[in-house]
Design an enzyme around this catalytic site. Structure first.
Site, PDB file in Angstrom:
ATOM      1  N   ARG A  90     -34.365 -11.477 -20.713  1.00  0.00           N
ATOM      2  CA  ARG A  90     -35.740 -11.881 -21.000  1.00  0.00           C
ATOM      3  C   ARG A  90     -35.849 -13.371 -21.266  1.00  0.00           C
ATOM      4  NH1 ARG A  90     -37.723  -6.638 -22.842  1.00  0.00           N
ATOM      5  NH2 ARG A  90     -39.932  -6.695 -23.322  1.00  0.00           N
ATOM      6  N   LYS A 118     -41.352  -0.638 -15.596  1.00  0.00           N
ATOM      7  CA  LYS A 118     -39.910  -0.763 -15.400  1.00  0.00           C
ATOM      8  C   LYS A 118     -39.180   0.517 -15.822  1.00  0.00           C
ATOM      9  CE  LYS A 118     -39.599  -4.387 -18.101  1.00  0.00           C
ATOM     10  NZ  LYS A 118     -40.921  -4.839 -18.546  1.00  0.00           N
ATOM     11  N   ARG A 124     -46.978 -10.241 -27.038  1.00  0.00           N
ATOM     12  CA  ARG A 124     -45.831  -9.918 -26.182  1.00  0.00           C
ATOM     13  C   ARG A 124     -46.008 -10.510 -24.785  1.00  0.00           C
ATOM     14  NH1 ARG A 124     -46.414  -3.920 -26.848  1.00  0.00           N
ATOM     15  NH2 ARG A 124     -44.803  -3.590 -25.281  1.00  0.00           N
ATOM     16  N   ARG A 161     -50.472   3.941 -23.337  1.00  0.00           N
ATOM     17  CA  ARG A 161     -49.131   4.405 -23.713  1.00  0.00           C
ATOM     18  C   ARG A 161     -49.035   4.524 -25.232  1.00  0.00           C
ATOM     19  NH1 ARG A 161     -44.068   0.921 -21.561  1.00  0.00           N
ATOM     20  NH2 ARG A 161     -44.370  -0.379 -23.389  1.00  0.00           N
ATOM     21  N   ARG A 186     -45.345   4.267 -30.054  1.00  0.00           N
ATOM     22  CA  ARG A 186     -44.720   2.945 -30.229  1.00  0.00           C
ATOM     23  C   ARG A 186     -45.696   2.006 -30.912  1.00  0.00           C
ATOM     24  NH1 ARG A 186     -41.630   0.517 -25.079  1.00  0.00           N
ATOM     25  NH2 ARG A 186     -42.299  -1.371 -26.146  1.00  0.00           N
TER      26      ARG A 186
END
Ligand code: ADP
Length: 198
Positions: A89, A14, A146, A128, A134
């Protein structure tokens, strides 16, 4: 106005696609994940609270994210439109967004979902995590949490927009440029419909 909800699980791409879309269509990018991370970086009370939840792969309360989005929408009264990334969300967030946009004389044009399977998502997020730093991308258990939050709380948001006749999906696996072109095709046909209505 062109108000797009870009939808998909964590790691669907996204953020990457939002960057390309805002350049092409002159839209404002509103990512609740980015907004929350800047609150954390600034060390605000909101950031401290949010961090506890984010570090456990859990969603931040609806009122908190709706409030952040409301501020940003109000700060940009002359925008050509917005791309909502990572928001809404939950169904209550979607209802909050509808109300907020209505109060500002506009509405969601469409939700576009990026389709990516779970295996590919975990792979992308761990990759990532190696470069982004992160913390929520560096632990496989947290990633699973998640994705679970996504499956239980976020998936129903797609039905919410489908119920309004505002849902479409594109393939989220493949070359970034090809996925971008598929998104543009959806948005261009949306713009044509908006023009016809005028
Ligand atoms: P990703 O799409 O990879 O999950 P985000 O940057 O969108 O990453 O979000 C990171 C974290 O921030 C989420 O796991 C969640 O804890 C919190 N968050 C972001 N957006 C929302 C939202 N709309 N509602 C609740 N929590 C959110």
């Amino acid at each position: 106005m062109l108000n797009i909800v870009l939808f998909g699980p964590p790691g669907a791409g996204k953020g990457t696609q939002s960057q390309k879309l805002i350049d092409k269509y002159n839209l404002i990018h509103l990512s609740t994940g980015d907004l929350l991370r800047s609150e954390i970086a600034a060390g605000t009370a909101l950031g401290l609270e949010a961090k506890k939840l984010m570090d456990n792969g859990l969603l931040v309360p609806d009122e908190v994210v709706i409030g952040m989005i409301e501020n940003k929408v109000k700060e940009n009264p002359h925008a050509a439109g917005f791309i909502f990334d990572g928001f809404p969300r939950t169904v209550p967030q979607a209802q909050g967004l509808d109300k907020l946009l209505q109060d500002n004389g506009t509405e969601i044009s469409c939700m576009i979902a990026l389709k990516v399977d779970d295996e590919e998502l975990t792979k992308r997020l761990l990759l990532r995590g190696q470069t982004s730093g992160r913390p929520d991308d560096q632990n496989e258990e947290l990633i699973r949490k998640r994705v679970e939050e996504y499956n239980t709380k976020t998936r129903p948001v797609a039905d919410y927009y489908a119920g309004q006749g505002k849902f479409c999906a594109v393939e989220g696996i493949g070359e970034i440029e090809d996925i971008f072109q598929a998104l543009c095709k959806q948005i261009d046909s949306l713009k044509e419909k908006q023009e016809e209505k005028k």
